[in-house]
Structure formats: structure tokens, C-alpha cells
Design an enzyme around this catalytic site. Sequence first.
Site, PDB file in Angstrom:
ATOM      1  N   LYS A 186       0.855  -1.168   0.151  1.00  0.00           N
ATOM      2  CA  LYS A 186      -0.081  -0.083   0.143  1.00  0.00           C
ATOM      3  C   LYS A 186       0.850   1.358  -0.092  1.00  0.00           C
ATOM      4  CE  LYS A 186      -3.549  -0.223   2.720  1.00  0.00           C
ATOM      5  NZ  LYS A 186      -4.300  -0.294   4.188  1.00  0.00           N
ATOM      6  N   THR A 230      -9.772   3.977  -2.093  1.00  0.00           N
ATOM      7  CA  THR A 230     -10.389   5.100  -1.149  1.00  0.00           C
ATOM      8  C   THR A 230     -11.199   6.116  -1.505  1.00  0.00           C
ATOM      9  OG1 THR A 230      -8.099   5.135  -0.328  1.00  0.00           O
ATOM     10  CG2 THR A 230      -9.436   6.885   0.840  1.00  0.00           C
TER      11      THR A 230
END
Length: 584
Positions: A215, A273
Site C-alpha cells: 500500500k 479510497t
Amino acid sequence: MTTRNTKIVCTLGPATVEQRTVERLIESGMSVARLNASHGTTEDRAALVETVRAAGAAVGRSVAVMLDLPGPEIRTAPLDDPIELRAGTEIRFSEGETATPEAVGLSTSIAAAGPGDRVLLDDGRIETVVSRVEGETVVTEVESGGRLGGRKGVNVPGVDLGLEPVTEQDRQELALAADHDVDFVAASFVGSAADVYAVNEALEKHGADVPVVAKIERAGAVERLDGIVEAAYGVMVARGDLGVECPMETVPLVQKRIIQRCHAAGVPVITATEMLDSMTHARRPTRAEASDVANAVFDGTDAVMLSGETAVGDHPVRVVDAMATIVGAVEASDEYADRNEQDVPKPGRARTDVLARSARYLARDIDAAAIVAATESGYTALKAAKYRPDVPVVAVTPSRAVCRRLALSAGVVPQFAPLTEREKSTDVVIQNAVQTAVDAGIVDSGDSVVVLAGLMTDLEAANTTNMLKIHVAADIVAAGRSIVAGVATGPLFHAEHGDLTSVPDGSVLTLPTDFDDEFTGDPSALAGIVSGHKGVTGYSAIVARELGIPMVGGVGLGDLPSEATVTLDAERGVVYEGDITDTR
């Protein structure tokens, strides 16, 4: 069969724990289920893994499970009710389990910060600036206040807090990953390739071989992107923390750069997101959200991710439907096709890269329905996906684990097909792979396909593609025993006796199981023989061997009308519908 290139990752949570709900997510387009280890319990996640597996089996789809580790995150203390932090006031930060408007406890010390550093709370919604450090306590002044809930994220941009890349909580989650055979582990707050290797090492201690998705959510990770891409199986553009660590206006550019770098390397990349955040409660996305998803697809992301929308949202299935609709509309556009044609990466040095890139253009030039990748490790399919062909990459593999992992890669339609040792000849592997694509409804009988075969042999490494060929897909209508090898094509002629005088030349003769007559007429004019009897010593078998006529035994074709064209692959004991002699 309708397929989309871009995959959808859904975060599961309280709104999506029931198996039927997960099944509906899969039916709507979910390819990967994300389990966020920052919330809930290990036991909850273990149960969810089993739920996803059961739902995938019920729907008949390969769905991957990605366990997202908490990583070296810093969170505020738990709170029953939010507290108000007002601009201009002073707040003291230190390790602790309580929080007041004057002193907020944190899960980890941030004493490495110094005067002038920023301490950001709740995705940067609350901003503070360090005024001084008193031992392990960091004293700050609130510049931008707001309501703070419990266990919110804390960022200290640009400060190395000396946190270990794998925490004790991570190790507990990695044990779960090993015990339940999850398909991916997402490593949070990765700062360098070394952090990725640290997660791999921790997995190896549990005897697990699980791919790591790195990530990217720290400014330092962006600076060390090349090493991270090389070390990780995949990458996630985690725009929440990234937008806190980096200037807001740079995040869209960083997103594009990460996607481009991953695309060039053939590494799967997820854009995450707030993609459809308003749909956590609303029934429709905003126009800006639809554009956000569309732009990520245009940029070439392998997958788009839903977070709270499916974990705690009011109507998770509707959100996935909306995401799938946006993705489908983009991928059907001329603009998307033009972009894919213009952005084909240069081939790497490996032979597989060259063959996979060639397969892309060959499929385009012959108007193929698909690229069929026969692969044991998934390597061949990943290489084919790297070049973004405008047809599906049907990845046929004998490994269920590989099948699930390939669910993350853009354009890949993974299909499980068991393979016995007896079947490990190149021709048989290729034919079985193509037949799997036909049986799945991805290609139709008679379609041209381009086949890439990656086969492990004593002379070849595991990550090797050995063959590229054009193949014609076909439906197998019957399979029996090879009596006389060879290939024959012709119209059927159903015979109940041995009189061949009225049989047209070039016919494929079918004989009943109890046939015990002798031939009259000229059997050498036959193209092939299909017998219901599977023995190799009967009269018709002896004649076929003497004359070299391809013959298959143990097969009944009574359901097909006379004059229907069939093709015998008598070496394999298989009968196809139609003329497919150019598959050999």
C-alpha cells in the site's frame, strides 16, 4: 459471457457478513474481497474467509481474499463519544488509552517529532503543529479543529518515527493468513522494498506463500516506488493517507505515476479510497465520483476498490452495481480502446514478454475472441494481461490458488481445470484449455483464439511460456477410446448394417454398439468411423487399422442428424462438432 477488464475489490464488514449478501456482491462484479484487520476481531475475519469461499463456490466464480494488515499505524485512544478539539488550544500527545480535549492518548509514541512538524488526525481533518517535546509527550497547537472520534488515524508527515514494518498485531493476522490460505496480504504504510520483504519473511515463518500487495500511503514510499514495485506482487494506491502525507493537489498525479509504473512492470495495481464514498448512504454516486472511477479505468488501473461503501454502507450491492456500470461504460468507449492501443508497454527481456506482447497484436489482427493462457503458476496470464489486449485473457490453471490470485489482474478471466500427469502433453493441455474457455461460455465453438502455453517440464523453468499459436475453439460432442489415430472431418452417416454402397464418399460412419456385420462396398472411401463399441479387436476396428481410417470407439452420436459435419481427433478419442481441422 460478459466480462470487464477492470476488477472490483470490495471491503467486507458488518453490512456484508451474510453469505447471500456476499454472493450478490460477486454476482454484481466483486472479484476480490478485502478484510480490513484494523477493525473487528481475528475470529471475525476467519469466519469471513470461509463465507467468501462458500459464496464463490455457490456462484461458481473464483474470488480472492485479501487480508489488509494494520501495519505500523498510529491511532488515537478509543472514545465512547467524540470530543471537540478547538483551534488555538493546546493538546498533549503521548501513549495512552484515554482522550480529552487537552490530552489525547495514542497507540504509539510520536516523540521523534520536533517543533514545527505537523500532527494530523482523522485523515488530516484536524491539523496541529508541534510547539515542543517534553520527554515522551509531544505538545501541539491546534490550527484546524473539529470533532474527534475514537481510534482515528494519526499522521506525522516527513518524520521517521522508527516504527517496525511488522507489528505484533500484524503477526497475529499473518498466522490467520497462513491458516486460512488467504490469497493476498496487503502491507500497510510500506516505506521501502525492505518493508515488503519483512512481511514476506514473516509469512515464510508461518510456512505460507502469500503474495504481498504494497500500500502506497507515505511520501517516502512514492520516492522509493521502483524498489517497492519490484519487491511486491501488487500495489495499492491508498489515497486516504497518501492525501494526508502529500500535498492534496499532487495526489492525482501520484496516482497516475504509480499506475503507469505498475503497468509497465506488469504488476497489478489497485486504486482505492473514497471512490464512491457518498454511496455509503446515498443511492446514487456524485458526478465527481463517477469521473474519479472512470479516470482510474482510463489510466489503466487493474482494480478499483470500495471501502466503507460495502463494509458499513446502507446498500452495498447497489454500490457494486454502480461501480460495475461505470467501469463497463468506460471500457465500451472508443476512447478506452484508443488509450489501450497507444499505451502498450515495451517488452521485457524475457521470452514470455515477447510472446505475450505478440499474442496481443496477433489476437487483434486475426480478430480472435480471446487469448487463452494455459498456465500452472499464473506467470503466463500475468504477462498476457500486462499488454492489455482488447479481448479477454482466459487463464486456465490446475491450481485453485492461482485461479483466485488471477482474479485481481485486469482483463484476466481465471478458470480452474484439473490436469493429470497423463494429460501433460502440449497438445492435450492446449486443447483442454481451449475447451474450458468454450465450456465457460467465454468463446463460442468456431471462434479463433490465440493460445499461450506455459508448461512446467524437466527442461523448462516454472516461469516460462513455451508456445504461441492460433487455434480454433470447438465443442467436444463426445469422447471415447482411440482405436486408430488420425484426424478426419466429414458428414455423418448413421449405419445399422455393413452395406456401404449408399454411403457418400468422405463420410464419417457411425456404427451401433451391437454391430456384428461385415462391410460391403468400399470402406476406403470413408473419412472416419465412430463406433458405439469400444473394443479394438472387432471387425470394424480391424478394417480401420488395415486401411488407416481414423476411428473412435465407445461413442454414440445418435443425437446428431445425418449429414451433420463432425471432426474426429482420433488420437485423443474426441469428436468435435463442425470442421475444425485447422486446430491441428
